[in-house]
Design a protein around this motif. Structure first.
Motif, PDB file in Angstrom:
ATOM      1  N   ARG A 128      20.642 -20.132 -50.900  1.00 19.90           N
ATOM      2  CA  ARG A 128      20.274 -21.380 -50.242  1.00 19.90           C
ATOM      3  C   ARG A 128      19.535 -21.043 -48.953  1.00 19.90           C
ATOM      4  NH1 ARG A 128      26.178 -23.976 -50.694  1.00 19.90           N
ATOM      5  NH2 ARG A 128      26.525 -21.974 -49.686  1.00 19.90           N
ATOM      6  N   VAL A 129      18.334 -21.529 -48.845  1.00 22.18           N
ATOM      7  CA  VAL A 129      17.484 -21.253 -47.684  1.00 22.18           C
ATOM      8  C   VAL A 129      17.444 -22.497 -46.818  1.00 22.18           C
ATOM      9  CG1 VAL A 129      15.195 -20.577 -46.902  1.00 22.18           C
ATOM     10  CG2 VAL A 129      16.101 -19.652 -49.044  1.00 22.18           C
ATOM     11  N   ILE A 130      17.816 -22.333 -45.554  1.00 21.29           N
ATOM     12  CA  ILE A 130      17.915 -23.459 -44.632  1.00 21.29           C
ATOM     13  C   ILE A 130      16.954 -23.255 -43.462  1.00 21.29           C
ATOM     14  CG2 ILE A 130      19.438 -24.767 -43.098  1.00 21.29           C
ATOM     15  CD1 ILE A 130      20.171 -25.000 -46.048  1.00 21.29           C
ATOM     16  N   GLY A 131      16.151 -24.258 -43.174  1.00 23.96           N
ATOM     17  CA  GLY A 131      15.334 -24.258 -41.964  1.00 23.96           C
ATOM     18  C   GLY A 131      15.890 -25.289 -41.003  1.00 23.96           C
ATOM     19  N   GLY A 132      15.140 -25.591 -39.954  1.00 24.93           N
ATOM     20  CA  GLY A 132      15.613 -26.618 -39.023  1.00 24.93           C
ATOM     21  C   GLY A 132      15.125 -26.380 -37.615  1.00 24.93           C
ATOM     22  N   ASN A 133      15.480 -27.306 -36.743  1.00 26.26           N
ATOM     23  CA  ASN A 133      15.036 -27.235 -35.351  1.00 26.26           C
ATOM     24  C   ASN A 133      16.020 -26.436 -34.507  1.00 26.26           C
ATOM     25  OD1 ASN A 133      17.041 -29.163 -35.647  1.00 26.26           O
ATOM     26  ND2 ASN A 133      16.217 -30.519 -34.059  1.00 26.26           N
ATOM     27  N   VAL A 157      17.916 -21.369 -27.968  1.00 22.82           N
ATOM     28  CA  VAL A 157      18.297 -21.105 -29.359  1.00 22.82           C
ATOM     29  C   VAL A 157      19.602 -21.833 -29.641  1.00 22.82           C
ATOM     30  CG1 VAL A 157      18.974 -19.347 -31.039  1.00 22.82           C
ATOM     31  CG2 VAL A 157      17.177 -18.847 -29.377  1.00 22.82           C
ATOM     32  N   ASP A 158      19.633 -22.607 -30.713  1.00 25.41           N
ATOM     33  CA  ASP A 158      20.855 -23.287 -31.133  1.00 25.41           C
ATOM     34  C   ASP A 158      21.701 -22.314 -31.947  1.00 25.41           C
ATOM     35  OD1 ASP A 158      22.846 -24.972 -31.976  1.00 25.41           O
ATOM     36  OD2 ASP A 158      21.575 -26.221 -33.249  1.00 25.41           O
ATOM     37  N   SER A 159      22.355 -21.394 -31.242  1.00 25.24           N
ATOM     38  CA  SER A 159      23.132 -20.365 -31.936  1.00 25.24           C
ATOM     39  C   SER A 159      24.322 -20.950 -32.671  1.00 25.24           C
ATOM     40  CB  SER A 159      23.602 -19.296 -30.934  1.00 25.24           C
ATOM     41  OG  SER A 159      24.315 -19.889 -29.867  1.00 25.24           O
ATOM     42  N   GLU A 160      24.896 -22.031 -32.146  1.00 25.51           N
ATOM     43  CA  GLU A 160      26.032 -22.665 -32.822  1.00 25.51           C
ATOM     44  C   GLU A 160      25.606 -23.221 -34.174  1.00 25.51           C
ATOM     45  OE1 GLU A 160      29.243 -26.320 -32.067  1.00 25.51           O
ATOM     46  OE2 GLU A 160      27.993 -25.574 -30.426  1.00 25.51           O
ATOM     47  N   GLY A 161      24.431 -23.872 -34.204  1.00 22.98           N
ATOM     48  CA  GLY A 161      23.936 -24.420 -35.461  1.00 22.98           C
ATOM     49  C   GLY A 161      23.589 -23.337 -36.465  1.00 22.98           C
ATOM     50  N   ILE A 162      22.973 -22.249 -35.985  1.00 24.38           N
ATOM     51  CA  ILE A 162      22.628 -21.140 -36.880  1.00 24.38           C
ATOM     52  C   ILE A 162      23.886 -20.509 -37.445  1.00 24.38           C
ATOM     53  CG2 ILE A 162      21.591 -18.840 -37.000  1.00 24.38           C
ATOM     54  CD1 ILE A 162      19.555 -19.765 -34.906  1.00 24.38           C
ATOM     55  N   ASN A 163      24.879 -20.272 -36.586  1.00 22.81           N
ATOM     56  CA  ASN A 163      26.126 -19.659 -37.049  1.00 22.81           C
ATOM     57  C   ASN A 163      26.837 -20.542 -38.075  1.00 22.81           C
ATOM     58  OD1 ASN A 163      26.557 -17.051 -35.934  1.00 22.81           O
ATOM     59  ND2 ASN A 163      26.818 -17.974 -33.914  1.00 22.81           N
ATOM     60  N   GLY A 167      27.723 -19.235 -41.723  1.00 21.34           N
ATOM     61  CA  GLY A 167      29.110 -19.281 -42.192  1.00 21.34           C
ATOM     62  C   GLY A 167      29.247 -19.910 -43.563  1.00 21.34           C
ATOM     63  N   LEU A 168      28.277 -20.725 -43.951  1.00 24.98           N
ATOM     64  CA  LEU A 168      28.279 -21.338 -45.285  1.00 24.98           C
ATOM     65  C   LEU A 168      27.620 -20.446 -46.334  1.00 24.98           C
ATOM     66  CD1 LEU A 168      27.301 -24.995 -44.271  1.00 24.98           C
ATOM     67  CD2 LEU A 168      29.561 -24.182 -45.004  1.00 24.98           C
ATOM     68  N   ALA A 194      12.257 -13.826 -32.827  1.00 21.70           N
ATOM     69  CA  ALA A 194      13.284 -12.963 -33.424  1.00 21.70           C
ATOM     70  C   ALA A 194      14.159 -12.335 -32.346  1.00 21.70           C
ATOM     71  CB  ALA A 194      12.613 -11.880 -34.272  1.00 21.70           C
ATOM     72  N   GLU A 195      13.538 -11.879 -31.273  1.00 20.78           N
ATOM     73  CA  GLU A 195      14.298 -11.294 -30.160  1.00 20.78           C
ATOM     74  C   GLU A 195      15.280 -12.306 -29.581  1.00 20.78           C
ATOM     75  OE1 GLU A 195      13.632 -10.458 -25.458  1.00 20.78           O
ATOM     76  OE2 GLU A 195      11.862 -10.420 -26.755  1.00 20.78           O
ATOM     77  N   ALA A 196      14.794 -13.541 -29.338  1.00 17.57           N
ATOM     78  CA  ALA A 196      15.644 -14.565 -28.739  1.00 17.57           C
ATOM     79  C   ALA A 196      16.821 -14.924 -29.644  1.00 17.57           C
ATOM     80  CB  ALA A 196      14.814 -15.809 -28.433  1.00 17.57           C
ATOM     81  N   ILE A 197      16.560 -15.027 -30.950  1.00 16.92           N
ATOM     82  CA  ILE A 197      17.630 -15.369 -31.900  1.00 16.92           C
ATOM     83  C   ILE A 197      18.660 -14.250 -31.960  1.00 16.92           C
ATOM     84  CG2 ILE A 197      18.149 -15.751 -34.339  1.00 16.92           C
ATOM     85  CD1 ILE A 197      15.378 -17.111 -34.530  1.00 16.92           C
ATOM     86  N   ALA A 198      18.193 -13.015 -32.119  1.00 16.91           N
ATOM     87  CA  ALA A 198      19.110 -11.878 -32.216  1.00 16.91           C
ATOM     88  C   ALA A 198      19.948 -11.751 -30.945  1.00 16.91           C
ATOM     89  CB  ALA A 198      18.328 -10.598 -32.481  1.00 16.91           C
TER      90      ALA A 198
END
Length: 439
Positions: A128-133, A157-163, A167-168, A194-198
């Motif tokens: 399942r591939v998820i994109g988003g803001n 970066v919305d790290s909570e949303g990405i995590n 998690g799913l 990529a740097e900011a997300i990591a």
């Protein structure tokens, strides 16, 4: 099926990658690749490898760029491509081309990851591939008197949303566009996204797929590992590096210093490069870390299982004396261990027999890692521990490596030279050589 050399190779290979599989399960990796990688012939096999990583329980965030695809859109509309300080000057017309190119590339990658054709590594896969803001952008503004318009940088970066998505079990696929709270869209640099997300996720690994096999020295030799400080020093005068490396390496340095476990810089133009980099000791590219990859420390009870896995094959060969698990549990504090990239690859123990005499025992290094000098580093660790404890003389018993110790300053002795308690325990059937070194 009868045994064949191929079968033996497969079994040994599969066993060799098992520690990495165990270590990576549940970890978060960010993999970044530009438009050149997407346009290459290896994008399909990259999708296969991403599928494999997901099947192993690795949490994946993919970040893609689209620079050559944007250039093509600009050429078709006769719009001049302008850069300043490495950023694309993005006016309204250019932004339209960016949105078209990035959207097209995103759908292409999504389609690649969605295939489930029989007789391919994607068969029966359910990714399942998820994109988003998940990324908020902000304008760069005016640089050196040049209005950058819709060129932007990462604001949040919305790290909570990405995590939550990771998690799913979903792959999070992100591009180089960043909407702002005012509803505008900004063109971001893929490597900075990529740097900011990591950094925000405190990812275990950030992987950049580049047009180079990795970072090289001036002679063109691959640098397989660098600390962030070494990479930063290299960038001060490195006109031989490719454009990709010059863009990605500063991001690798910042990400390492921000808490990302490992940053890998590898080439996309080699089939299977991602798997070879992640699941082999030597790798195929350059890894950037905050500190050195090699780490020696004293062993802890949690290390016992890995320690047994390391020394058991050598016990079976008769190189080492068998040590039952119960004995290791009692004596674990005597051991020092060598780790490479978090995997135990060597060990050595110090047993004190008197106020001034001790034994160097169970010096062992995984056969695949012996060329790196780990045995010598472990021995030096034992020397330092012994000197700190006031030990004046070390002895070692060995059946196979007498010359190795002699070359490092040990001198041949006899059983009668051993401390009384050790002499009583000497196994005359093994006929181990006895060597001594004065500290």
């Amino acid at each position: 099926m009868s045994d064949t050399p191929y079968d033996d190779h497969f079994v040994s290979w599969f066993r060799a990658v098992t520690p990495y599989i165990n270590a990576f399960r549940g970890k978060t990796f960010v993999i970044a690749f530009g438009g050149k990688a997407i346009a290459s012939e290896f994008i399909k096999t990259l999708a296969y490898d991403v599928n494999l990583l997901v099947s192993l329980g690795i949490r994946l965030v993919l970040v893609h760029g689209a620079r050559p695809q944007i250039e093509e859109e600009l050429r078709e509309k006769n719009i001049e491509s302008k850069y300043h300080r490495g950023y694309r000057v993005t006016d309204a017309d250019t932004l339209d081309c960016v949105l078209d190119a990035v959207g097209s590339v995103y759908l292409e990658i999504e389609a690649m990851l969605s295939q489930g054709l029989p007789n391919t590594p994607m068969a029966n896969s359910r990714i399942r591939v998820i994109g988003g803001n998940f990324i908020t952008g902000q304008p760069i503004g005016v640089l050196d008197g040049i209005d950058m318009h819709y060129a932007g940088k990462v604001r949040k970066v919305d790290s909570e949303g990405i995590n939550a998505q990771l998690g799913l079990g979903n792959i999070v696929l992100l591009n180089c566009e960043g909407p702002s709270p005012t509803g505008e869209i900004f063109n971001l640099q893929m490597e900075e996204v990529a740097e900011a997300i990591a950094s925000s996720l405190k990812a275990d690994k950030l992987v950049y797929l580049t047009d180079s096999r990795g970072v090289t020295d001036k002679a063109g030799e691959l640098l397989d590992a660098m600390t962030a400080d070494e990479a930063s020093q290299l960038l001060r005068d490195a006109d031989w590096l490719t454009t990709d490396i010059i863009r990605y390496l500063p991001c690798a340095v910042r990400a390492s210093r921000a808490g990302v476990g490992r940053v890998h810089v590898i080439g996309f133009a080699q089939d299977g490069a991602l798997l070879r980099e992640l699941f082999t000791h030597d790798g195929v590219g350059t890894v950037v870390t905050r500190e050195s990859l090699e780490n020696i420390r004293e062993a802890k009870p949690d290390d016992i299982a890995a320690l047994i896995a390391l020394i058991e094959p050598m016990e079976q060969e008769g190189i080492l004396v068998h040590r039952p698990r119960e004995l290791l549990e009692r004596e674990i504090e005597q051991f020092s261990i060598m780790l490479h990239d978090g995997i135990i690859v060597g060990c050595a123990a110090l047993y004190q027999h008197s106020a001034e005499e001790a034994e160097l025992a169970c010096l062992a290094v995984n056969p695949d890692h012996r060329e790196w000098g780990y045995g010598e580093q472990l021995m030096e660790r034992i020397f330092r521990r012994a000197k700190k404890a006031g030990i004046k003389r070390l002895f070692v018993l060995t059946t196979r490596t007498e010359h190795w110790f002699v070359e490092r300053g040990f001198k041949l002795g006899t059983v009668d030279d051993l401390p009384a308690a050790k002499k009583e325990m000497y196994n005359y059937q093994r006929r181990s050589k006895v060597l001594f070194k004065t500290l």
